[in-house]
Design a protein around this motif. Structure first.
Motif, PDB file in Angstrom:
ATOM      1  N   GLN A 587       0.870  -1.285   0.065  1.00 20.47           N
ATOM      2  CA  GLN A 587      -0.007  -0.022  -0.007  1.00 20.47           C
ATOM      3  C   GLN A 587       0.744   1.516   0.062  1.00 20.47           C
ATOM      4  O   GLN A 587       2.099   1.349   0.384  1.00 20.47           O
ATOM      5  N   SER A 588       0.323   2.391  -0.554  1.00 23.53           N
ATOM      6  CA  SER A 588       1.127   3.694  -0.529  1.00 23.53           C
ATOM      7  C   SER A 588      -0.147   4.607  -0.126  1.00 23.53           C
ATOM      8  O   SER A 588      -1.144   4.797  -0.620  1.00 23.53           O
ATOM      9  N   LEU A 589       0.428   5.560   0.733  1.00 26.60           N
ATOM     10  CA  LEU A 589      -0.506   6.562   1.084  1.00 26.60           C
ATOM     11  C   LEU A 589      -0.688   7.926   0.416  1.00 26.60           C
ATOM     12  O   LEU A 589       0.638   8.362  -0.220  1.00 26.60           O
ATOM     13  N   ASP A 590      -1.711   8.308  -0.160  1.00 26.02           N
ATOM     14  CA  ASP A 590      -1.659   9.253  -1.203  1.00 26.02           C
ATOM     15  C   ASP A 590      -2.658  10.399  -0.469  1.00 26.02           C
ATOM     16  O   ASP A 590      -3.796  10.541  -0.178  1.00 26.02           O
ATOM     17  N   THR A 591      -1.942  11.464   0.265  1.00 27.75           N
ATOM     18  CA  THR A 591      -2.665  12.279   1.137  1.00 27.75           C
ATOM     19  C   THR A 591      -3.574  13.291   0.383  1.00 27.75           C
ATOM     20  O   THR A 591      -4.527  13.591   0.883  1.00 27.75           O
ATOM     21  N   ALA A 606       2.547  -1.056   8.054  1.00 31.66           N
ATOM     22  CA  ALA A 606       1.488  -0.172   8.367  1.00 31.66           C
ATOM     23  C   ALA A 606       1.248   1.200   7.968  1.00 31.66           C
ATOM     24  O   ALA A 606       2.438   1.808   8.150  1.00 31.66           O
ATOM     25  N   LEU A 607       0.114   1.845   7.719  1.00 30.93           N
ATOM     26  CA  LEU A 607       0.158   3.493   7.298  1.00 30.93           C
ATOM     27  C   LEU A 607      -0.622   3.949   8.482  1.00 30.93           C
ATOM     28  O   LEU A 607      -1.543   3.375   8.932  1.00 30.93           O
ATOM     29  N   SER A 608      -0.437   5.234   8.427  1.00 28.38           N
ATOM     30  CA  SER A 608      -1.339   6.340   9.156  1.00 28.38           C
ATOM     31  C   SER A 608      -1.974   7.253   8.446  1.00 28.38           C
ATOM     32  O   SER A 608      -1.308   8.053   7.884  1.00 28.38           O
ATOM     33  N   ALA A 609      -3.228   7.033   8.304  1.00 27.99           N
ATOM     34  CA  ALA A 609      -4.113   8.019   7.425  1.00 27.99           C
ATOM     35  C   ALA A 609      -5.259   8.834   8.240  1.00 27.99           C
ATOM     36  O   ALA A 609      -5.490   8.384   9.160  1.00 27.99           O
ATOM     37  N   LYS A 610      -5.367   9.778   7.556  1.00 29.87           N
ATOM     38  CA  LYS A 610      -6.644  10.793   8.248  1.00 29.87           C
ATOM     39  C   LYS A 610      -7.767  10.561   7.277  1.00 29.87           C
ATOM     40  O   LYS A 610      -7.846  10.062   5.866  1.00 29.87           O
ATOM     41  N   PRO A 611      -8.859  11.093   7.696  1.00 23.61           N
ATOM     42  CA  PRO A 611     -10.027  11.401   6.827  1.00 23.61           C
ATOM     43  C   PRO A 611      -9.865  12.047   5.612  1.00 23.61           C
ATOM     44  O   PRO A 611      -9.092  13.102   5.580  1.00 23.61           O
ATOM     45  N   ASP A 612     -10.498  11.649   4.645  1.00 20.60           N
ATOM     46  CA  ASP A 612     -10.373  12.323   3.349  1.00 20.60           C
ATOM     47  C   ASP A 612      -8.905  12.241   2.635  1.00 20.60           C
ATOM     48  O   ASP A 612      -8.762  12.541   1.455  1.00 20.60           O
ATOM     49  N   ALA A 647     -15.745  -0.652   5.680  1.00 22.16           N
ATOM     50  CA  ALA A 647     -16.228   0.020   7.056  1.00 22.16           C
ATOM     51  C   ALA A 647     -15.639   1.486   7.070  1.00 22.16           C
ATOM     52  O   ALA A 647     -15.984   2.056   7.750  1.00 22.16           O
ATOM     53  N   GLY A 648     -14.205   1.375   6.542  1.00 17.81           N
ATOM     54  CA  GLY A 648     -13.599   2.642   6.681  1.00 17.81           C
ATOM     55  C   GLY A 648     -13.235   3.677   5.537  1.00 17.81           C
ATOM     56  O   GLY A 648     -12.509   4.478   5.623  1.00 17.81           O
ATOM     57  N   ALA A 649     -13.645   3.154   4.574  1.00 19.25           N
ATOM     58  CA  ALA A 649     -13.016   3.792   3.322  1.00 19.25           C
ATOM     59  C   ALA A 649     -14.225   3.303   2.065  1.00 19.25           C
ATOM     60  O   ALA A 649     -14.685   2.268   2.155  1.00 19.25           O
ATOM     61  N   ASP A 650     -13.968   4.213   0.978  1.00 19.29           N
ATOM     62  CA  ASP A 650     -14.756   3.927  -0.152  1.00 19.29           C
ATOM     63  C   ASP A 650     -13.909   3.694  -1.207  1.00 19.29           C
ATOM     64  O   ASP A 650     -12.736   4.287  -1.350  1.00 19.29           O
ATOM     65  N   LEU A 651     -14.243   2.769  -2.240  1.00 17.63           N
ATOM     66  CA  LEU A 651     -13.505   2.417  -3.340  1.00 17.63           C
ATOM     67  C   LEU A 651     -13.643   3.793  -4.414  1.00 17.63           C
ATOM     68  O   LEU A 651     -14.646   4.179  -4.485  1.00 17.63           O
ATOM     69  N   VAL A 652     -12.490   4.164  -4.801  1.00 22.11           N
ATOM     70  CA  VAL A 652     -12.572   5.396  -5.696  1.00 22.11           C
ATOM     71  C   VAL A 652     -12.890   4.963  -7.091  1.00 22.11           C
ATOM     72  O   VAL A 652     -12.373   4.038  -7.559  1.00 22.11           O
TER      73      VAL A 652
END
Length: 701
Positions: A587-591, A606-612, A647-652
């Protein structure tokens, strides 16, 4: 036979003597076959003249007295040869030698009371007097005589005087005469010749006859007495039994052959002792005594060994002074083998032994090339083609007294191994069509054919036991034979020795004769092709039904040669690696939710992501099979369930994408109500198929 003694009383007349004997009267023949003789009786009359008173008186005549002269002519002719029946009229089985003579002795005795003259003859088998069967005639010969008294003592002086010109000793030609006084005898002997061409067990027959002059003159029957003389050619009958180490393995460090030669003077009806013979063994090329001296040779019984060289080959000569009938000599020795002399397939060596003998005198030191008639008269060899045995033909044939046997050694240079272990790769579940073929090679680098009834081969294929889900397939296997010198390969199916077993045998029975007329020829190879399977079913029902990708199994092929000179068993271990598809998710974080896959950095941590914010997922399917041995993965579908992140994200929307490395085929991306998919990848060995998509973290507000 009984003595042939003729007694004829020729004249029997009463004897009367009175005053003197003046004449003889004829006698009458007796009734036993006598003869009328001219001897007259002697009659004698005495007269006397006298005077009386001076006057002559008439002559007085006496009575007549008569003397009847009795003449008895008797003679005997007997053999005095010591053949167990002295005094007989036949001398039987007297030993003879080709080209030699046999002495016969006889006694001619005058047992009558008159001096008689006897004509002495020797005859051959052309005589009507001969009664025995014969192979050759003894012939005629001069006869030597000595006259003695009938009891064998010397003649008295009076008898010597009475010889009256007859020699007391001497030799007479055939057909000449001897005169004997009453009660004297002539000891006769003559030498009967045996032709040089005669062989052992041949018999010769002749006669010695004496004819009475007195009988002949008086026309009496039985005037001739006959003694029959028989010879038998007596020669040694050699039986040569030569044994050798039957098989020698030329792959050992110091190949050797041990020989034993037993020479027996066989017992036959015509045997005789062998004197001053020589036993010879000329070693074949490539064989040599370890030290090259007589110390390498052991002679059991009296005999002296010497070593010579004949045509560059060592020769063993053993001189034997006497070999009695029934006796043997044993000669043993060990030789080294020059393996370079015996490189041909199925090579062997035959070593012959010879016995040389002479009729008369010793053989002596043999030259390299003995000459018949000069160096020897008899040659017996285990090579029958050069025999000059001088014995009956049947004696040298099967079961004959003189049968010979050579020493034969077969050489083996067996060098057959199983080699060239192979490595194969298999899917976790092979089914039938996905089984892999392991190929192990049997190499015949020796000089003998392998896989024959003489040199059978057995091989087994066993499971290494490391991986329960991978195993060799039991049952028939295919074998591919590649003949030497560029011959066309031949592939046949070989059945196991036991149905569904894992042991197989190569021999002239199991291998088709048409394709394998001589087994596996020297420098030929035989490839064993056997299958390995994985999993339990074509499509595993559970994980336990399939092998684990990355696991390994081995199979062991053991080749066991059998037969003479079989080399040690050899083994190879083939390896089967389980290869298939592995999945790696990163996985890769796309802020800002605007990054591309190519520009992203993927990690499996593990990654740490924020809403949106967004996260890009990358799922990579890798074909772990090798480029050289591997297989394509087809109909590959990569799936990631929406429930994993919904449960925590939507498919783009529009983010799912697929890709593949060179030579592989990327699948088609799709989305269902439950999963993100990459459908129908084809991934080549070491190839990678990738499914990527992006999700956006939900905002809880």
């Amino acid at each position: 036979m009984k003595p042939n003694l003729f007694k004829y009383s020729l004249l029997t007349v009463g004897v009367v003597a009175a005053m003197g004997v003046t004449t003889a009267n004829a006698a009458t023949p007796n009734t036993t076959g006598g003869v009328s003789a001219g001897a007259a009786p002697i009659t004698n009359v005495a007269t006397a003249s006298y005077s009386v008173a001076g006057i002559a008186q008439p002559t007085a005549v006496s009575n007549t007295v008569t003397v009847s002269v009795s003449e008895t002519a008797n003679f005997a002719l007997v053999s005095t040869v010591d053949d167990g029946s002295i005094g007989d009229d036949t001398a039987v089985n007297r030993p003879a030698t080709p080209g030699g003579t046999t002495t016969f002795t006889h006694a001619l005795t005058n047992t009558g009371n008159v001096t008689d003259t006897y004509t002495v003859n020797t005859t051959g088998n052309d005589s009507a007097l001969v009664t025995a069967n014969q192979d050759y005639a003894l012939g005629t010969a001069p006869v030597t005589f000595t006259i003695v008294q009938a009891d064998g003592t010397a003649l008295t002086p009076a008898q010597v005087t009475a010889l009256n010109g007859q020699a007391q000793t001497g030799t007479i030609a055939n057909g000449q005469t001897i005169r004997l006084q009453p009660n004297t005898r002539a000891n006769l002997s003559y030498e009967a010749a045996t032709p040089a061409a005669r062989n052992g067990n041949d018999t010769g027959v002749g006669t010695l006859t004496a004819t009475s002059t007195f009988f002949t003159t008086n026309n009496a029957s039985g005037a001739t007495l006959v003694n029959e003389n028989q010879t038998i050619v007596r020669l040694p009958t050699f039986a040569i039994a030569k044994t050798a180490t039957s098989t020698v393995d030329l792959t050992v460090a110091n190949p050797q052959i041990t020989y034993s030669i037993v020479v027996t003077n066989a017992t036959t009806d015509y045997s005789t002792a062998a004197t001053d013979i020589v036993i010879r063994d000329v070693l074949p090329a490539g064989l040599s005594l370890p030290s090259g001296t007589a110390s390498d040779v052991t002679v059991t019984g009296a005999g002296t060994a010497t070593i010579s060289t004949i045509g560059g080959r060592q020769a063993i000569n053993v001189a034997v002074a006497n070999l009695a009938v029934g006796a043997s000599r044993t000669i043993t020795f060990t030789v080294n083998v020059d393996r370079n002399q015996y490189t041909a397939a199925n090579s062997s060596v035959t070593n012959n032994a010879e016995v040389y003998d002479k009729f008369i005198g010793p053989v002596g030191t043999l030259p390299a090339n003995p000459v018949l008639g000069t160096d020897y008269d008899i040659l017996d060899s285990t090579n029958n083609a050069i025999d000059v045995t001088r014995i009956p033909a049947d004696a040298g044939q099967a079961n004959g007294a003189g049968v010979d046997s050579a020493g034969v050694t077969n050489f083996t240079r067996r060098a057959v191994v199983v080699s060239n272990p192979t490595t194969r790769e298999i899917a976790p579940a092979s089914g039938t069509t996905g089984q892999v073929t392991q190929t192990t090679t049997i190499i015949n680098s020796g000089q003998d054919a392998e896989g024959t009834n003489t040199n059978p081969l057995t091989f087994t294929i066993t499971d290494g036991g490391k991986n329960a889900a991978v195993r060799p397939v039991t049952g028939p296997v295919s074998v591919t034979y590649t003949p030497p010198n560029g011959g066309a390969p031949v592939t046949v199916t070989l059945q196991p020795t036991v149905a569904d077993g894992n042991t197989y045998t190569f021999n002239s029975t199991t291998l088709p004769t048409a394709q394998f007329p001589n087994g596996i020829a020297p420098n030929g190879t035989l490839a064993i092709n056997y299958k390995v399977s994985s999993g339990n079913v074509t499509t595993p029902a559970t994980v336990a039904d399939a092998a684990t990708v990355g696991s390994t199994e081995t199979s062991i092929v053991t080749l066991t040669p059998a037969g003479v000179g079989a080399p040690a068993a050899t083994t190879v271990t083939d390896t089967t690696n389980v290869r298939g598809l592995t999945l790696a998710k990163s996985q890769s974080l796309d802020t800002a939710c605007d990054a591309t896959v190519a520009a992203s950095t993927f990690v499996q941590t593990a990654l740490s992501a924020k809403p949106d914010q967004c996260v890009i997922y990358r799922i990579q399917a890798t074909n772990t099979s090798s480029t050289a041995l591997g297989f394509n993965l087809t109909a590959v579908t990569i799936s990631d369930l929406l429930s994993n992140f919904s449960a925590g994200a939507d498919l783009v929307a529009g983010s799912p994408a697929t890709s593949a490395t060179d030579s592989s085929t990327a699948g088609t991306p799709s989305t269902t109500s439950t999963a993100v998919l990459g459908n129908n990848f084809t991934i080549v060995p070491q190839g990678v198929g990738t499914l990527t998509f992006k999700i956006k973290i939900k905002n809880a507000r």
